[in-house]
Design a protein around this motif. Structure first.
Motif, short mmCIF file in Angstrom:
data_model
loop_
_atom_site.label_atom_id
_atom_site.label_comp_id
_atom_site.label_asym_id
_atom_site.label_seq_id
_atom_site.Cartn_x
_atom_site.Cartn_y
_atom_site.Cartn_z
N ILE A 54 0.87 -1.19 0.00
CA ILE A 54 0.00 0.00 0.00
C ILE A 54 0.90 1.23 0.00
N ALA A 55 0.92 1.93 -1.13
CA ALA A 55 1.89 3.01 -1.34
C ALA A 55 1.34 4.38 -0.94
N LEU A 88 3.40 -1.20 4.05
CA LEU A 88 2.76 0.08 3.77
C LEU A 88 3.68 1.26 4.10
N SER A 89 3.42 2.33 3.40
CA SER A 89 4.06 3.62 3.70
C SER A 89 2.96 4.66 3.84
N TYR A 90 3.21 5.66 4.65
CA TYR A 90 2.28 6.77 4.78
C TYR A 90 2.67 7.88 3.81
N GLY A 91 1.65 8.58 3.28
CA GLY A 91 1.90 9.59 2.26
C GLY A 91 1.70 11.00 2.78
N ASN A 92 1.44 11.91 1.86
CA ASN A 92 1.33 13.33 2.24
C ASN A 92 0.02 13.65 2.96
N HIS A 93 -0.99 12.79 2.83
CA HIS A 93 -2.24 13.02 3.55
C HIS A 93 -2.21 12.46 4.97
N ASP A 94 -1.59 11.31 5.16
CA ASP A 94 -1.57 10.69 6.49
C ASP A 94 -0.16 10.65 7.08
N TYR A 95 0.63 11.66 6.73
CA TYR A 95 2.02 11.75 7.19
C TYR A 95 2.11 11.67 8.71
N GLN A 96 3.23 11.13 9.20
CA GLN A 96 3.46 11.04 10.63
C GLN A 96 4.90 10.62 10.91
N PRO A 106 -1.65 -4.91 13.50
CA PRO A 106 -1.23 -6.28 13.82
C PRO A 106 0.17 -6.60 13.28
N ALA A 107 0.71 -7.71 13.74
CA ALA A 107 2.11 -8.05 13.47
C ALA A 107 2.40 -8.31 12.00
N ASN A 108 1.38 -8.60 11.21
CA ASN A 108 1.62 -8.86 9.79
C ASN A 108 1.79 -7.58 8.97
N VAL A 109 1.64 -6.43 9.61
CA VAL A 109 1.76 -5.15 8.91
C VAL A 109 3.15 -4.55 9.17
N HIS A 110 3.85 -4.23 8.09
CA HIS A 110 5.21 -3.71 8.18
C HIS A 110 5.22 -2.28 7.64
N VAL A 111 5.49 -1.33 8.52
CA VAL A 111 5.42 0.09 8.17
C VAL A 111 6.82 0.62 7.88
N PHE A 112 6.98 1.30 6.76
CA PHE A 112 8.27 1.90 6.43
C PHE A 112 8.47 3.17 7.24
N GLY A 113 9.68 3.38 7.70
CA GLY A 113 10.02 4.56 8.48
C GLY A 113 10.13 5.81 7.63
N ASN A 114 10.52 6.90 8.25
CA ASN A 114 10.61 8.18 7.56
C ASN A 114 11.83 8.29 6.66
N ILE A 159 11.25 -4.72 -5.14
CA ILE A 159 10.13 -3.82 -5.40
C ILE A 159 10.39 -2.49 -4.72
N GLY A 160 10.10 -1.41 -5.41
CA GLY A 160 10.19 -0.08 -4.83
C GLY A 160 8.80 0.47 -4.57
N MET A 161 8.59 1.06 -3.40
CA MET A 161 7.33 1.72 -3.08
C MET A 161 7.61 3.20 -2.91
N LEU A 162 6.95 4.02 -3.73
CA LEU A 162 7.22 5.46 -3.71
C LEU A 162 5.93 6.24 -3.86
N HIS A 163 5.62 7.04 -2.87
CA HIS A 163 4.47 7.94 -2.92
C HIS A 163 5.01 9.30 -3.35
N GLY A 164 4.85 9.62 -4.63
CA GLY A 164 5.45 10.85 -5.14
C GLY A 164 4.98 11.16 -6.54
N ALA A 165 5.58 12.20 -7.12
CA ALA A 165 5.14 12.70 -8.42
C ALA A 165 6.29 12.76 -9.41
#
Length: 414
Positions: A54-55, A88-96, A106-114, A159-165
């Motif tokens: 989820i990008a 998953l990574s967080y984007g410009n709307h749900d930044y944190q 849950p433990a099956n979810v892996h969140v990318f850092g900043n 695989i690369g995940m990138l939220h950008g333009a």
């Protein structure tokens, strides 16, 4: 190997231009972003995918609602029960700011850092996969983050995940981690799962660099099928296949008018043609464009312009048990309604319109008046400029018709 690439869920997002919709319709519309993602999760379980990417922009804003967060946790728990991991990574709307205590997933979810990091996994058949990405810490990222992604490591797939333009274009997205295709290709990845741009598109084919688009259109300029990419191995490449999940669509329908004698006849004509044109497989939100408007009396044109005809049409549709389509605006197509100025006035109008209705002028105005990026994004689109110009033309034509009618009334001996 197969996985799902999705992005821009915008859970609990507001919808634009539907303030007057009836309550039953509003509930379906407001639930649609949730419904679409729930369908994606259901498909993931049925298809037996290996993992989901989820990008960015899972939530519509950084202060997400409790309902949206609880819903997302529940869906991730469904995936966990099916032994499917989520990256998953967080984007410009749900930044944190990402720390070990910032999420309750849950433990099956892996969140990318900043900062850009790479997570590795080994599938049941021994296939090794590396996924690289990052989450937004702030609403805007002006830096080119693509240069900091590592080159492909010694794994079977990366695989690369990138939220950008995509940069190189003068557009309002330059504040969102701009990148170039050449930069991404230099990393030798097998697939780039992009987020942020809501129009689904493949910007490079081998390897695939793709925007999955958002999962539910939220306004008129996000029309068409919405969903996710199912990515699978084909001939030693990773290839995406689109699957639709959005429960609501936006359409523009052209209604051809005949000579009408009353507002009731006009409404009946429009309603009949809509029923014939719109496939009722899902709820459809409709922008109506009327052609042949020169056949209408000036008072009917005025009623279209002030919203009276739209209100009457909506009231008629509300009498049915289940609403399958909902007209939220009616416009008169410019080709059929051009201001009939004197030749000198027409010359000045054409010149003024050419100079005023430009992308630069309207975008500059949006930047000065509004702080939210989605408004600037909308006003940078050519169709919005056309719509603005049509509205001005119609207003001028309506005023002219009214003035001519007043002149006729004042000179009528009866």
């Amino acid at each position: 190997m197969k996985f799902i690439h999705t992005a821009d869920l915008h859970l609990d997002s507001p919808f634009l231009g539907l303030q007057d919709a009836p309550e039953q319709l509003c509930q379906s519309i407001q639930q649609s972003t949730f419904t679409s993602f729930e369908r994606i999760v259901t498909d993931a379980i049925k298809l037996g995918i290996d993992f989901m990417c989820i990008a960015g922009d899972i939530f519509d804003r950084d202060q997400r609602s409790i309902a949206a967060e609880n819903f997302f946790v529940k869906q991730c728990e469904r995936l966990k029960a099916a032994d499917i991991d989520v990256y998953l990574s967080y984007g410009n709307h749900d930044y944190q700011t990402i720390t070990t205590t910032t999420h309750i997933l849950p433990a099956n979810v892996h969140v990318f850092g900043n900062e850009i990091e790479t997570k590795q996994l080994t599938l049941k058949d021994g296939t090794t996969v590396a996924i690289s990405g990052f989450s937004y810490a702030n609403r805007w990222i002006e830096d080119d983050k693509a240069v900091d992604f590592p080159v492909k490591s010694s794994v079977d797939w990366q695989i690369g995940m990138l939220h950008g333009a995509l940069t190189g274009l003068k557009n309002p997205h330059d504040n969102y981690a701009p990148f170039t295709v050449q930069e991404l290709l230099a990393k030798n990845y097998d697939y780039w799962a992009l987020g942020h741009i809501h129009k689904r598109q493949i910007i490079h084919e081998n390897p695939v660099i793709a925007y999955s688009g958002n999962t539910q259109g939220r306004h008129r300029n996000e029309a068409g099928p919405k969903g996710y990419y199912l990515v699978s191995e084909q001939n030693q490449q990773l290839q995406p296949e689109f699957h639709e999940t959005a429960p609501i669509d936006w359409q523009t329908q052209t209604i051809k008018l005949d000579q009408e004698s009353s507002a009731a006849d006009l409404v009946s004509n429009i309603n009949h043609q809509m029923e014939e044109q719109i496939a009722q497989k899902k709820l459809t939100l409709v922008s109506l464009e009327l052609t042949g408007a020169t056949l209408l009396a000036p008072q009917l044109i005025t009623q279209i312009d002030n919203g009276s005809i739209l209100t009457r049409l909506q009231s008629q549709i509300m009498t049915v048990n289940k609403i399958q389509f909902w007209p939220y605006e009616i416009k008169i197509k410019l080709d059929e309604m051009r201001p009939d100025f004197a030749s000198l006035d027409q010359q000045y109008w054409d010149k003024a319109a050419q100079n005023v209705f430009t992308t630069e002028n309207v975008t500059d105005l949006a930047e000065k008046l509004f702080s939210y990026s989605f408004i600037e994004e909308q006003f940078s689109q050519p169709e919005i400029l056309t719509s603005l110009q049509q509205s001005v033309s119609l207003a001028l034509q309506t005023n002219q018709n009214q003035e001519e009618q007043q002149d006729e009334d004042s000179t009528d001996p009866n």
